[in-house]
Write a protein that holds these residues in place. Structure first.
Motif, PDB file in Angstrom:
ATOM      1  N   VAL A 244      -3.153 -38.008 -68.901  1.00 62.29           N
ATOM      2  CA  VAL A 244      -2.066 -37.993 -67.913  1.00 62.29           C
ATOM      3  C   VAL A 244      -1.633 -36.562 -67.617  1.00 62.29           C
ATOM      4  CG1 VAL A 244      -1.203 -40.301 -68.418  1.00 62.29           C
ATOM      5  CG2 VAL A 244      -0.392 -38.372 -69.778  1.00 62.29           C
ATOM      6  N   ASP A 245      -2.596 -35.676 -67.425  1.00 66.25           N
ATOM      7  CA  ASP A 245      -2.260 -34.297 -67.091  1.00 66.25           C
ATOM      8  C   ASP A 245      -1.407 -34.275 -65.824  1.00 66.25           C
ATOM      9  OD1 ASP A 245      -3.767 -33.599 -69.238  1.00 66.25           O
ATOM     10  OD2 ASP A 245      -5.530 -32.995 -68.091  1.00 66.25           O
ATOM     11  N   GLY A 246      -0.343 -33.495 -65.857  1.00 65.90           N
ATOM     12  CA  GLY A 246       0.579 -33.454 -64.727  1.00 65.90           C
ATOM     13  C   GLY A 246       1.732 -34.423 -64.864  1.00 65.90           C
ATOM     14  N   VAL A 247       1.812 -35.131 -66.000  1.00 66.80           N
ATOM     15  CA  VAL A 247       2.897 -36.082 -66.220  1.00 66.80           C
ATOM     16  C   VAL A 247       4.241 -35.360 -66.237  1.00 66.80           C
ATOM     17  CG1 VAL A 247       2.723 -35.886 -68.734  1.00 66.80           C
ATOM     18  CG2 VAL A 247       3.714 -37.942 -67.731  1.00 66.80           C
ATOM     19  N   GLU A 248       5.263 -36.025 -65.743  1.00 67.80           N
ATOM     20  CA  GLU A 248       6.617 -35.467 -65.732  1.00 67.80           C
ATOM     21  C   GLU A 248       7.501 -36.330 -66.624  1.00 67.80           C
ATOM     22  OE1 GLU A 248      10.232 -34.358 -62.581  1.00 67.80           O
ATOM     23  OE2 GLU A 248       8.390 -35.326 -61.887  1.00 67.80           O
ATOM     24  N   PHE A 249       8.002 -35.746 -67.700  1.00 65.39           N
ATOM     25  CA  PHE A 249       8.812 -36.491 -68.653  1.00 65.39           C
ATOM     26  C   PHE A 249      10.279 -36.505 -68.231  1.00 65.39           C
ATOM     27  CE2 PHE A 249       5.208 -35.140 -71.322  1.00 65.39           C
ATOM     28  CZ  PHE A 249       4.833 -36.372 -71.844  1.00 65.39           C
ATOM     29  N   LYS A 250      10.883 -37.685 -68.282  1.00 67.04           N
ATOM     30  CA  LYS A 250      12.309 -37.852 -68.032  1.00 67.04           C
ATOM     31  C   LYS A 250      12.965 -38.390 -69.299  1.00 67.04           C
ATOM     32  CE  LYS A 250      12.064 -36.853 -63.571  1.00 67.04           C
ATOM     33  NZ  LYS A 250      12.762 -35.685 -62.969  1.00 67.04           N
ATOM     34  N   ARG A 251      14.273 -38.575 -69.239  1.00 71.51           N
ATOM     35  CA  ARG A 251      15.017 -38.999 -70.429  1.00 71.51           C
ATOM     36  C   ARG A 251      14.606 -40.391 -70.907  1.00 71.51           C
ATOM     37  NH1 ARG A 251      16.518 -39.814 -74.554  1.00 71.51           N
ATOM     38  NH2 ARG A 251      18.543 -39.585 -75.540  1.00 71.51           N
ATOM     39  N   ASP A 252      14.436 -41.342 -69.993  1.00 70.71           N
ATOM     40  CA  ASP A 252      14.136 -42.718 -70.375  1.00 70.71           C
ATOM     41  C   ASP A 252      12.784 -43.213 -69.872  1.00 70.71           C
ATOM     42  OD1 ASP A 252      16.531 -43.521 -71.824  1.00 70.71           O
ATOM     43  OD2 ASP A 252      17.562 -43.250 -69.930  1.00 70.71           O
ATOM     44  N   TYR A 253      12.054 -42.354 -69.206  1.00 71.10           N
ATOM     45  CA  TYR A 253      10.754 -42.753 -68.669  1.00 71.10           C
ATOM     46  C   TYR A 253       9.953 -41.499 -68.333  1.00 71.10           C
ATOM     47  CZ  TYR A 253      13.199 -41.737 -64.272  1.00 71.10           C
ATOM     48  OH  TYR A 253      13.920 -41.124 -63.273  1.00 71.10           O
ATOM     49  N   PHE A 254       8.663 -41.689 -68.045  1.00 71.79           N
ATOM     50  CA  PHE A 254       7.855 -40.565 -67.576  1.00 71.79           C
ATOM     51  C   PHE A 254       7.197 -40.962 -66.258  1.00 71.79           C
ATOM     52  CE2 PHE A 254       5.154 -43.025 -70.461  1.00 71.79           C
ATOM     53  CZ  PHE A 254       3.983 -43.192 -69.733  1.00 71.79           C
ATOM     54  N   VAL A 255       6.918 -39.971 -65.431  1.00 72.84           N
ATOM     55  CA  VAL A 255       6.388 -40.206 -64.091  1.00 72.84           C
ATOM     56  C   VAL A 255       4.935 -39.753 -64.035  1.00 72.84           C
ATOM     57  CG1 VAL A 255       6.624 -39.680 -61.638  1.00 72.84           C
ATOM     58  CG2 VAL A 255       8.674 -39.896 -63.076  1.00 72.84           C
ATOM     59  N   PHE A 256       4.080 -40.654 -63.530  1.00 71.48           N
ATOM     60  CA  PHE A 256       2.662 -40.328 -63.393  1.00 71.48           C
ATOM     61  C   PHE A 256       2.106 -41.069 -62.183  1.00 71.48           C
ATOM     62  CE2 PHE A 256      -1.877 -41.118 -64.475  1.00 71.48           C
ATOM     63  CZ  PHE A 256      -2.302 -39.793 -64.495  1.00 71.48           C
ATOM     64  N   GLU A 257       1.510 -40.304 -61.277  1.00 70.18           N
ATOM     65  CA  GLU A 257       0.886 -40.844 -60.067  1.00 70.18           C
ATOM     66  C   GLU A 257       1.817 -41.778 -59.296  1.00 70.18           C
ATOM     67  OE1 GLU A 257      -2.908 -42.542 -60.975  1.00 70.18           O
ATOM     68  OE2 GLU A 257      -3.856 -40.582 -61.278  1.00 70.18           O
ATOM     69  N   GLY A 258       3.045 -41.328 -59.107  1.00 71.27           N
ATOM     70  CA  GLY A 258       3.979 -42.058 -58.256  1.00 71.27           C
ATOM     71  C   GLY A 258       4.676 -43.236 -58.899  1.00 71.27           C
ATOM     72  N   LYS A 259       4.437 -43.460 -60.196  1.00 71.92           N
ATOM     73  CA  LYS A 259       5.091 -44.558 -60.899  1.00 71.92           C
ATOM     74  C   LYS A 259       5.929 -44.021 -62.053  1.00 71.92           C
ATOM     75  CE  LYS A 259       1.734 -48.296 -60.100  1.00 71.92           C
ATOM     76  NZ  LYS A 259       0.852 -49.276 -60.792  1.00 71.92           N
ATOM     77  N   ALA A 260       6.991 -44.742 -62.360  1.00 71.23           N
ATOM     78  CA  ALA A 260       7.809 -44.426 -63.529  1.00 71.23           C
ATOM     79  C   ALA A 260       7.465 -45.429 -64.626  1.00 71.23           C
ATOM     80  CB  ALA A 260       9.288 -44.505 -63.180  1.00 71.23           C
ATOM     81  N   TYR A 261       7.082 -44.931 -65.784  1.00 66.76           N
ATOM     82  CA  TYR A 261       6.733 -45.786 -66.918  1.00 66.76           C
ATOM     83  C   TYR A 261       7.837 -45.675 -67.973  1.00 66.76           C
ATOM     84  CZ  TYR A 261       1.986 -46.170 -65.041  1.00 66.76           C
ATOM     85  OH  TYR A 261       0.895 -46.431 -64.237  1.00 66.76           O
ATOM     86  N   LEU A 262       8.478 -46.795 -68.282  1.00 67.16           N
ATOM     87  CA  LEU A 262       9.497 -46.795 -69.323  1.00 67.16           C
ATOM     88  C   LEU A 262       8.834 -46.531 -70.670  1.00 67.16           C
ATOM     89  CD1 LEU A 262      11.477 -49.984 -68.214  1.00 67.16           C
ATOM     90  CD2 LEU A 262      12.012 -47.602 -67.675  1.00 67.16           C
ATOM     91  N   TYR A 263       9.513 -45.804 -71.539  1.00 68.05           N
ATOM     92  CA  TYR A 263       8.970 -45.549 -72.866  1.00 68.05           C
ATOM     93  C   TYR A 263       8.907 -46.848 -73.662  1.00 68.05           C
ATOM     94  CZ  TYR A 263       9.775 -40.597 -71.899  1.00 68.05           C
ATOM     95  OH  TYR A 263       9.753 -39.341 -71.348  1.00 68.05           O
ATOM     96  N   SER A 264       7.884 -46.967 -74.481  1.00 67.28           N
ATOM     97  CA  SER A 264       7.747 -48.131 -75.354  1.00 67.28           C
ATOM     98  C   SER A 264       8.923 -48.193 -76.318  1.00 67.28           C
ATOM     99  CB  SER A 264       6.434 -48.044 -76.137  1.00 67.28           C
ATOM    100  OG  SER A 264       6.433 -48.953 -77.227  1.00 67.28           O
ATOM    101  N   ILE A 265       9.268 -49.396 -76.728  1.00 69.69           N
ATOM    102  CA  ILE A 265      10.365 -49.581 -77.676  1.00 69.69           C
ATOM    103  C   ILE A 265      10.055 -48.921 -79.018  1.00 69.69           C
ATOM    104  CG2 ILE A 265       9.517 -51.765 -78.630  1.00 69.69           C
ATOM    105  CD1 ILE A 265      12.430 -52.739 -78.609  1.00 69.69           C
ATOM    106  N   LEU A 266       8.778 -48.646 -79.287  1.00 71.33           N
ATOM    107  CA  LEU A 266       8.383 -48.009 -80.540  1.00 71.33           C
ATOM    108  C   LEU A 266       8.449 -46.484 -80.469  1.00 71.33           C
ATOM    109  CD1 LEU A 266       5.271 -50.210 -81.419  1.00 71.33           C
ATOM    110  CD2 LEU A 266       7.583 -50.395 -82.337  1.00 71.33           C
ATOM    111  N   THR A 267       8.747 -45.939 -79.301  1.00 67.02           N
ATOM    112  CA  THR A 267       8.763 -44.488 -79.124  1.00 67.02           C
ATOM    113  C   THR A 267      10.114 -43.897 -79.517  1.00 67.02           C
ATOM    114  OG1 THR A 267       7.207 -44.675 -77.272  1.00 67.02           O
ATOM    115  CG2 THR A 267       8.422 -42.617 -77.471  1.00 67.02           C
ATOM    116  N   ASN A 268      10.078 -42.848 -80.310  1.00 65.07           N
ATOM    117  CA  ASN A 268      11.298 -42.133 -80.687  1.00 65.07           C
ATOM    118  C   ASN A 268      11.715 -41.251 -79.512  1.00 65.07           C
ATOM    119  OD1 ASN A 268      13.287 -40.453 -81.712  1.00 65.07           O
ATOM    120  ND2 ASN A 268      12.247 -40.088 -83.657  1.00 65.07           N
ATOM    121  N   ILE A 269      12.805 -41.616 -78.835  1.00 67.49           N
ATOM    122  CA  ILE A 269      13.222 -40.860 -77.654  1.00 67.49           C
ATOM    123  C   ILE A 269      14.492 -40.040 -77.911  1.00 67.49           C
ATOM    124  CG2 ILE A 269      12.119 -42.436 -76.026  1.00 67.49           C
ATOM    125  CD1 ILE A 269      14.854 -43.674 -75.494  1.00 67.49           C
ATOM    126  N   ASN A 270      14.795 -39.767 -79.187  1.00 68.75           N
ATOM    127  CA  ASN A 270      15.902 -38.858 -79.487  1.00 68.75           C
ATOM    128  C   ASN A 270      15.588 -37.473 -78.936  1.00 68.75           C
ATOM    129  OD1 ASN A 270      17.249 -40.871 -80.817  1.00 68.75           O
ATOM    130  ND2 ASN A 270      16.675 -40.185 -82.867  1.00 68.75           N
TER     131      ASN A 270
END
Length: 269
Positions: free
Chosen positions: A116-142
């Motif tokens: 996912v080169d070029g991915v843009e990370f946000k606080r609650d999701y990341f953006v890749f190829e025009g879509k926002a993907y919510l982080y998995s419940i298993l991901t530490n997002i502190n």
């Protein structure tokens, strides 16, 4: 004089289908909305039902004006769905249940990860190829710092990793259009605290090297595994680095659940 702007309640797009199911089941049950609201108030685990009930639901039901509520039944459905997710969700997560139903639309390696080169990370999701993907419940997002705009792991990747590819699991069940993505995180003082393992001067001669660091005071361990692998899909060589925390378990802890941290890193040759 400061004039506050009233924000109207709006159901997030990704919850619409679930809320429809909840309301259909609720209507079939024959339970009155008043009785259900009282049940939620009596069993308000995290004390947010009281806020919504006495600030919005009950006043509007008494025909008091509230600029934030256009449709009381819609707000009630939203609160009921939130309560179900809060009170009756699985307390222990079986990763098999998450993996079995995953929807992968992009090219993946043998671990179901996508470059996912070029991915843009946000606080609650990341953006890749025009879509926002919510982080998995298993991901530490502190976050690493107060008010940071991305999780700690993402901050490390973007600032400290200078070469190589970024690989993530792109589960389409967690994807939505970017313009529908909403961040619900609030400012907090949580800080990302991941394990650190320094092996800069280690000599990796074998195809697989296992190293263990132990805390002599607590007997907790860090397990590091570095092995040379070949991706079954791309047929390219890479280094597979695994780091796992191994908390000390005494006889009294036998049979009880234990939370550990497990980190992956893939490094192309």
């Amino acid at each position: 004089m400061v004039i506050s702007r009233i924000v109207k309640f709006e159901i997030p797009r990704y919850l619409e289908n679930l809320i429809d199911i909840v309301i259909d089941k609720f209507n079939e049950s024959g339970i009155s909305p008043v009785d259900m609201l009282q049940y939620m108030l009596d069993n308000d685990i995290n004390n947010w039902i009281h806020y919504y009930a006495y600030t919005f639901i009950i006043p509007v039901a008494k025909e008091e004006e509230n600029g934030a509520v256009n449709d009381l039944s819609e707000l009630y459905a939203f609160v009921l769905t939130g309560y179900i997710l809060d009170a009756f969700r699985e307390k222990r997560i079986d990763i098999k249940n998450l993996v079995e139903g995953q929807v992968l639309a992009h090219k993946t390696n043998q671990y179901d990860l996508t470059v996912v080169d070029g991915v843009e990370f946000k606080r609650d999701y990341f953006v890749f190829e025009g879509k926002a993907y919510l982080y998995s419940i298993l991901t530490n997002i502190n976050t690493m710092q107060f008010g940071d705009t991305m999780p700690g792991f993402a901050r490390i990747i973007t600032e400290q990793i200078k070469d190589g590819n970024i690989l993530l699991r792109l589960d389409e069940r967690l994807a939505l259009p970017v313009d529908q993505a909403i961040s619900y995180s609030t400012l907090n003082f949580e800080k990302y605290r991941g394990p650190q393992f320094h092996f800069k001067d280690s000599i990796l001669k074998n195809l697989k090297t296992i190293t263990i660091h132990i805390n002599e005071n607590t007997s907790d361990k860090l397990l590091l595994v570095v092995k040379k692998k070949v991706d079954n899909n791309s047929k390219k060589d890479f280094w597979h680095i695994e780091l796992e925390t191994l908390p000390y378990r005494d006889a009294a802890s036998k049979g009880k659940y234990c939370i550990t941290t497990f980190l992956y890193k893939f490094k192309s040759k």
